[in-house]
Design a protein around this motif. Structure first.
Motif, mmCIF file in Angstrom:
data_model
loop_
_atom_site.group_PDB
_atom_site.id
_atom_site.type_symbol
_atom_site.label_atom_id
_atom_site.label_comp_id
_atom_site.label_asym_id
_atom_site.label_seq_id
_atom_site.Cartn_x
_atom_site.Cartn_y
_atom_site.Cartn_z
ATOM 1 N N ALA A 1 24.433 57.177 36.487
ATOM 2 C CA ALA A 1 23.716 58.102 35.603
ATOM 3 C C ALA A 1 22.939 57.330 34.538
ATOM 4 O O ALA A 1 21.778 57.637 34.268
ATOM 5 C CB ALA A 1 24.694 59.093 34.974
ATOM 6 N N VAL A 2 23.556 56.292 33.961
ATOM 7 C CA VAL A 2 22.854 55.569 32.893
ATOM 8 C C VAL A 2 21.704 54.742 33.487
ATOM 9 O O VAL A 2 20.695 54.492 32.811
ATOM 10 C CB VAL A 2 23.830 54.713 32.043
ATOM 11 C CG1 VAL A 2 24.290 53.461 32.765
ATOM 12 C CG2 VAL A 2 23.195 54.332 30.717
ATOM 13 N N CYS A 3 21.815 54.366 34.749
ATOM 14 C CA CYS A 3 20.719 53.632 35.393
ATOM 15 C C CYS A 3 19.588 54.578 35.817
ATOM 16 O O CYS A 3 18.585 54.121 36.360
ATOM 17 C CB CYS A 3 21.220 52.861 36.607
ATOM 18 S SG CYS A 3 22.170 51.383 36.156
ATOM 19 N N GLY A 4 19.775 55.862 35.649
ATOM 20 C CA GLY A 4 18.661 56.787 35.836
ATOM 21 C C GLY A 4 18.609 57.560 37.137
ATOM 22 O O GLY A 4 17.635 58.285 37.379
ATOM 23 N N VAL A 5 19.618 57.443 38.013
ATOM 24 C CA VAL A 5 19.618 58.244 39.246
ATOM 25 C C VAL A 5 19.489 59.724 38.844
ATOM 26 O O VAL A 5 20.141 60.185 37.902
ATOM 27 C CB VAL A 5 20.924 57.999 40.049
ATOM 28 C CG1 VAL A 5 21.078 58.996 41.177
ATOM 29 C CG2 VAL A 5 20.945 56.565 40.572
ATOM 30 N N GLN A 6 18.623 60.458 39.551
ATOM 31 C CA GLN A 6 18.256 61.799 39.056
ATOM 32 C C GLN A 6 19.395 62.815 38.985
ATOM 33 O O GLN A 6 19.504 63.565 38.027
ATOM 34 C CB GLN A 6 17.118 62.354 39.908
ATOM 35 C CG GLN A 6 15.818 61.601 39.671
ATOM 36 C CD GLN A 6 14.718 62.026 40.609
ATOM 37 O OE1 GLN A 6 14.737 63.131 41.146
ATOM 38 N NE2 GLN A 6 13.753 61.154 40.826
ATOM 39 N N ASN A 7 20.213 62.871 40.036
ATOM 40 C CA ASN A 7 21.359 63.783 40.018
ATOM 41 C C ASN A 7 22.595 63.057 40.508
ATOM 42 O O ASN A 7 22.652 62.662 41.672
ATOM 43 C CB ASN A 7 21.131 64.970 40.964
ATOM 44 C CG ASN A 7 20.033 65.864 40.469
ATOM 45 O OD1 ASN A 7 20.187 66.586 39.488
ATOM 46 N ND2 ASN A 7 18.893 65.792 41.142
ATOM 47 N N VAL A 8 23.559 62.883 39.638
ATOM 48 C CA VAL A 8 24.807 62.229 40.040
ATOM 49 C C VAL A 8 25.886 63.309 40.039
ATOM 50 O O VAL A 8 26.126 63.958 39.019
ATOM 51 C CB VAL A 8 25.187 61.103 39.062
ATOM 52 C CG1 VAL A 8 26.509 60.467 39.460
ATOM 53 C CG2 VAL A 8 24.082 60.049 38.989
ATOM 54 N N LEU B 1 25.035 62.818 29.442
ATOM 55 C CA LEU B 1 23.736 62.748 30.115
ATOM 56 C C LEU B 1 23.564 63.979 31.008
ATOM 57 O O LEU B 1 24.493 64.347 31.739
ATOM 58 C CB LEU B 1 23.662 61.492 30.986
ATOM 59 C CG LEU B 1 23.600 60.143 30.262
ATOM 60 C CD1 LEU B 1 23.766 58.985 31.238
ATOM 61 C CD2 LEU B 1 22.276 60.015 29.498
ATOM 62 N N PRO B 2 22.368 64.581 30.978
ATOM 63 C CA PRO B 2 22.147 65.799 31.759
ATOM 64 C C PRO B 2 22.104 65.568 33.271
ATOM 65 O O PRO B 2 22.223 66.516 34.046
ATOM 66 C CB PRO B 2 20.787 66.292 31.253
ATOM 67 C CG PRO B 2 20.127 65.101 30.654
ATOM 68 C CD PRO B 2 21.215 64.209 30.159
ATOM 69 N N ASN B 3 21.919 64.308 33.708
ATOM 70 C CA ASN B 3 21.855 64.030 35.153
ATOM 71 C C ASN B 3 23.222 63.710 35.757
ATOM 72 O O ASN B 3 23.323 63.329 36.908
ATOM 73 C CB ASN B 3 20.888 62.862 35.423
ATOM 74 C CG ASN B 3 21.229 61.605 34.632
ATOM 75 O OD1 ASN B 3 21.838 61.689 33.567
ATOM 76 N ND2 ASN B 3 20.861 60.452 35.139
ATOM 77 N N LEU B 4 24.285 63.878 34.969
ATOM 78 C CA LEU B 4 25.637 63.584 35.452
ATOM 79 C C LEU B 4 26.425 64.892 35.496
ATOM 80 O O LEU B 4 26.739 65.477 34.467
ATOM 81 C CB LEU B 4 26.284 62.562 34.510
ATOM 82 C CG LEU B 4 27.736 62.168 34.773
ATOM 83 C CD1 LEU B 4 27.954 61.762 36.216
ATOM 84 C CD2 LEU B 4 28.141 61.010 33.869
#
Ligand code: GLC
Length: 477
Positions: free
Chosen positions: A127-134, A152-155
């Motif tokens: 998630a911190v590396c920026g993958v869109q949806n984890v 983070l909203p993507n986690l």
């Protein structure tokens, strides 16, 4: 080439790291399953352990005895610490008696709580590396555990109703937190038990785990059902958590059945994303029957596996390579371990495998695997950079810290390992320029090795392997 010339060469190879990080942001989805827990981390000094033994009147003969790697008495916990301290190694032993858990809680305590378990650590890292949806699986997610996920909203994970929600905000009120003790020690410290004194050769940790849900690979039904829906199409599924299983579980069922169940659920998840890449982080699996079954059954389904030197030796032990396992044990260097990897490759036919050891990462894969050797190298270099940031700062909780080690040279230790490995590769396969490129291939295999940046006094080491494996793989885009 001299070490300093090689360092310049590798510094240049490493220049791609920031770009690889950006590319991780193009990855649309990833599932991290199954184990997330709370890590209660404590740094101990030899003196603290000595005091603990004395003030609790523990039996030093028991602590010094050679028994199985499991904890059913207070002494066993100290025996595990001593074992790891003495060898400078990392191991995880399971606590079989809840009373020992209470005792550790009272007597040892902790310095800080952080997200633990391969599943939890990988999810935070991705998630911190920026993958869109984890999407992260949680056997348990009460507030005190869920809030250790990065804000983070993507986690995402599933809440009590089975809806996907930002993981750090979930509060499944009926769940209990699952706690593991991470007992870390320093290089050079000394510990005396009875009449035995040892000096710790390398900073490392001992993990004492009490976790009834993850012990049985409990899978949350809500999460599993949600992952089966058409709208969840991850490019990667990273599996872990099998290492806590045992042949017979506390409730009388057996570990192998749990592995089979997980396989059938994952097959359902993959119906809408057949191309997804399935990776298994092997982890330290004490039960030999479970270990063998994982290698024989689960590994057949996966595209990629990750392990450290200890875990590789453990695999060799259950595939009829005891002699080589012993050789690797006696001399744990990249050359011997690579011979081990070739055996595992032959035995399992797994298309990609990665070893992460102190100073060097090595990937062995089938010729023309869907990730090219250069992509692998770029992913592995970013992983080394992120791992150095984690070691040097203690946490990779925000994006701005990820490139903390940028410009650092690779370690002498790593280059020496690479040197040994390239000689072995030459002996087995012929001349190559592996030392400066880290890449070798022939008609059947591809081999990639990356010497890593090492941090002299690491703030923390737990979760390093999980971070390395997942970043190496997912950043290889
Ligand atoms: C194991 C431990 C967990 C720790 C993790 C790090 O899963 O049980 O507590 O966070 O290893 O790799």
């Amino acid at each position: 080439m001299s070490n300093s010339e090689l360092k310049t060469k590798w510094l240049k190879n490493y220049c791609t790291a920031p770009d690889q990080l950006d590319r991780m942001g193009e990855v649309k989805g990833l599932i991290s399953a199954f184990n997330a827990n709370v890590d209660a981390v404590i740094k101990v000094r030899g003196k603290d352990i000595e005091k603990l033994v004395e003030s609790n009147g523990l039996d030093t003969n028991l602590i010094l005895s050679e028994k199985e790697k499991a904890i059913s008495k207070n002494e066993d916990a100290i025996r595990g610490i001593l074992h790891c301290f003495k060898g400078g190694i990392a191991e995880e032993w399971l606590i079989e008696e809840v009373d020992v858990f209470y005792w550790l809680n009272k007597q040892v305590g902790y310095d800080k709580l952080q997200m633990g378990g391969q599943g939890g650590i990988v999810a935070n890292a991705m998630a911190v590396c920026g993958v869109q949806n984890v999407y992260v699986h949680c056997a348990s997610a009460p507030k005190e555990q869920a809030q250790l996920f990065l804000d983070l909203p993507n986690l995402l994970t599933t809440d009590e109703k089975g809806e996907l929600q930002q993981a750090s905000l979930v509060d499944r009120t009926n769940d209990n937190a699952l706690i593991h003790w991470i007992i870390e020690f320093e290089k050079g410290d000394s510990l005396t038990i009875g009449n035995e004194t040892c000096i710790c050769p390398k900073a490392n940790r001992f993990i004492a785990t009490y976790d009834p849900l993850n012990f049985k690979l409990y899978i949350d039904d809500n999460f599993s059902k949600r992952m089966m829906k058409e709208d969840i199409n991850p490019q990667y599924i990273i599996l872990s958590g099998y290492q806590m299983l045992s042949e017979t579980l506390a409730d009388g069922t057996n570990g192998v059945e749990r592995i089979d169940l997980s396989k059938s659920l994952i097959a359902e998840w993959r119906k809408s994303c057949a191309d997804s890449l399935l990776h298994l982080e092997v982890a330290s699996t004490q039960d030999k029957l479970v270990r063998k079954y994982l290698i024989e059954s689960l590994v057949q389904d996966v595209d990629s596996i990750g392990f450290n030197e200890r875990e590789l030796i453990d695999i060799l032990e259950v595939i009829g390579e005891e002699e080589l396992a012993e050789e690797c044990n006696q001399e744990t260097n990249a050359s011997n371990l690579f011979k081990g990897m070739l055996k595992v490759y032959e035995y399992t036919k797994c298309t990609r495998m990665q070893l992460h050891m102190y100073g060097l990462y090595v990937t062995l894969q089938q010729k023309d695997f869907k990730i090219s050797p250069l992509q692998n190298r770029n992913g592995m270099q970013l992983a080394s950079m992120v791992a150095a940031a984690k070691a040097g700062t203690g946490a990779i909780n925000s994006k701005d810290v990820l490139m903390w080690a940028k410009g650092n040279e690779v370690s002498d230790r790593g280059l020496n390992e690479l040197y040994g490995l390239s000689n072995t590769v030459r002996d087995i396969f012929g001349e190559n320029d592996f030392l400066s490129t880290g890449i070798f291939s022939n008609e059947v295999i591809e081999l990639i090795a990356v010497p890593t940046i090492l941090i002299e006094k690491p703030v923390s080491l737990v979760g390093m392997g999980d971070t390395i494996s997942s970043v190496s793989l997912v950043a290889a885009v």
